[in-house]
Design a protein around this motif. Structure first.
Motif, PDB file in Angstrom:
ATOM      1  N   TYR A 185     -33.158 107.987 -44.619  1.00 42.28           N
ATOM      2  CA  TYR A 185     -33.852 106.939 -45.364  1.00 42.28           C
ATOM      3  C   TYR A 185     -34.732 107.544 -46.457  1.00 42.28           C
ATOM      4  O   TYR A 185     -34.606 107.217 -47.649  1.00 42.28           O
ATOM      5  CB  TYR A 185     -34.703 106.148 -44.366  1.00 42.28           C
ATOM      6  N   GLY A 229     -32.444 102.116 -43.408  1.00 41.42           N
ATOM      7  CA  GLY A 229     -33.700 101.400 -43.251  1.00 41.42           C
ATOM      8  C   GLY A 229     -33.639 100.365 -42.136  1.00 41.42           C
ATOM      9  O   GLY A 229     -34.629 100.149 -41.421  1.00 41.42           O
ATOM     10  N   ASN A 249     -41.490  99.994 -45.339  1.00 45.65           N
ATOM     11  CA  ASN A 249     -40.216 100.423 -44.757  1.00 45.65           C
ATOM     12  C   ASN A 249     -39.341  99.291 -44.254  1.00 45.65           C
ATOM     13  O   ASN A 249     -38.134  99.484 -44.073  1.00 45.65           O
ATOM     14  CB  ASN A 249     -40.472 101.393 -43.596  1.00 45.65           C
TER      15      ASN A 249
END
Length: 454
Positions: free
Chosen positions: A270, A309, A354
């Motif tokens: 990520y 993610g 995030n």
């Protein structure tokens, strides 16, 4: 907002814009190295090098005065040093995935960004490797971690996570360096043949290892490159798994969980792809590389970032679920401390960065806007740094004994060290752009349409 574009063709499907021959493609890529140094490059390198010098000053103070200049205390014995170590290791993972895994999967879109991502891996590992050594307090004894012959006949403590990190990071760095160097050999020969200076021909000739482009050379090159790709692929999983076991092997609430290995690997990919986007977007603009780093490349990286993610978001959810389902008061307290404790604003900033903001990548309009991608990638990198801070500091600052609870506050030296590693990373990146082709010339030639390659 600037739209992703190529000179012609379908901007959503092209890997390289139409109209290039072997000669024009080679000239376009090598011109980045041979052109007169732009003033923007000089300014950027000066700023990065100044930050690097700040890091060297900080390390000097650290060696003279000890790790007490950092904000670490009891019970937070790990602070910015381990936070940044894990963050930098994660950033380096995208390079190995793009270079090795996508090569084995025969994904041609990797060709424009693999050289750049491999170099980014090496520079990120260089930044990460300093932290565990400096955190020891006596870095001149770092060689004790290696199983070297010594007069006392003593081996390292193989149950120590610090020893695990030594083997994992050193192996990852060595294999990544060899993989990057092997892929560079044909292009070094191209630079050698095109160089107009004696020094240039000598330096690139040394790197090219006598490459002449014969059938034997190509056969050995392709064999070695494929073998290194196969060797690098398990490292994508193993290295950050070992880093995650630094925590999972402990009994601290918030660490002692079996979800950490896949959770950390997904987080590494990520942050790694986010960093690639942060660096590639301005570079393609400053050097006019829209024809080689096209909409398809950036959209594919955005999709990988979105997928990883979602895995990271699942990990956040499972941490809360485990605490509730287990009924353990310590795990429950850990979760509630993150949500409502003194560091709660950082935790919610992490969730925003995030989990929530990256969901915009579901929309094609966002994925096809360079400004939007650049912003989201920066936010993700900040969020992944906050995740490492949450895992380490928030889990440590309130342990099993309330009488030993305490707060962690980074000092100016923590910040200067962190800023200095960013300066080191960018300085190496600026030098790489100026002395070596950032895009693989020979691999780009292989994806040119046959009728245009002549």
């Amino acid at each position: 907002m600037e739209e992703l574009r190529t000179t012609s063709g379908n901007r959503d499907t092209d890997i390289v814009a139409p109209g290039y021959s072997y000669k024009s493609l080679t000239e376009k890529i090598t011109a980045v190295v041979t052109m007169r140094t732009p003033k923007t490059w000089i300014f950027g390198f000066a700023v990065a090098f100044a930050l690097f010098m700040l890091m060297m000053y900080t390390i000097t103070i650290l060696l003279v005065r000890g790790v007490g200049i950092w904000g670490i205390n009891v019970p937070v014995g790990w602070g910015f040093d381990i936070v940044n170590f894990v963050w930098w290791i994660g950033i380096g993972h995208a390079g190995t995935l793009i270079s090795a895994v996508l090569l084995l999967l025969k994904q041609q879109w990797r060709t424009s960004i693999n050289r750049f991502a491999e170099a980014m891996t090496l520079f990120a590992v260089a930044c990460a490797g300093m932290y565990p050594v400096l955190h020891m307090g006596r870095p001149w004894f770092a060689y004790w971690l290696a199983p070297l012959p010594n007069t006392l006949g003593m081996d390292p403590q193989y149950m120590s996570p610090l020893v695990w990190d030594l083997f994992a990071v050193s192996t990852y760095a060595t294999v990544s360096l060899l993989f990057w160097f092997i892929g560079l050999i044909p292009d070094a020969a191209t630079m050698r043949d095109r160089s107009t200076s004696r020094a240039g021909r000598f330096i690139y000739g040394v790197i090219a290892l006598g490459w002449r482009g014969s059938a034997r050379h190509w056969y050995r090159y392709e064999t070695a490159y494929l073998l290194m790709a196969g060797l690098s692929t398990p490292l994508v999983v193993s290295v950050h798994t070992i880093v995650s076991l630094d925590f999972a092997a402990g009994i601290v609430p918030g660490w002692h969980t079996t979800i950490f290995p896949p959770y950390f690997v997904a987080g590494a990919l990520y942050s790694g792809f986010a960093m690639v986007l942060v660096l590639v977007i301005p570079i393609r603009k400053f050097y006019g590389l829209w024809d080689f780093i096209t909409s398809r490349h950036l959209q594919n990286m955005a999709k990988v970032m979105l997928a990883s993610g979602l895995v990271v978001s699942y990990g956040y959810l499972m941490e809360i679920f485990y605490a509730w389902y287990s009924g353990g008061e310590y795990e429950t307290f850990m979760v509630m401390n993150r949500i409502k404790g003194p560091y709660a604003p950082l935790y919610w900033a992490l969730i925003l960065s995030n989990v929530i903001i990256p969901q915009l990548l579901w929309f094609k309009k966002i994925r096809t806007s360079t400004m939007s991608l650049f912003f989201i990638a920066i936010v993700v990198n900040i969020g992944m740094w906050l995740e490492r801070f949450t895992i380490i500091v928030i889990s440590l600052h309130r342990d099993f004994l309330p009488s030993s609870w305490g707060m962690y506050t980074p000092t100016i030296w923590d910040w200067t060290m962190f800023a200095g590693t960013i300066g080191l990373f960018l300085s190496l990146l600026f030098l790489f752009i100026r002395v070596l082709p950032m895009i693989s010339i020979f691999e780009m030639r292989t994806i040119l349409p046959k009728e245009e390659s002549k």
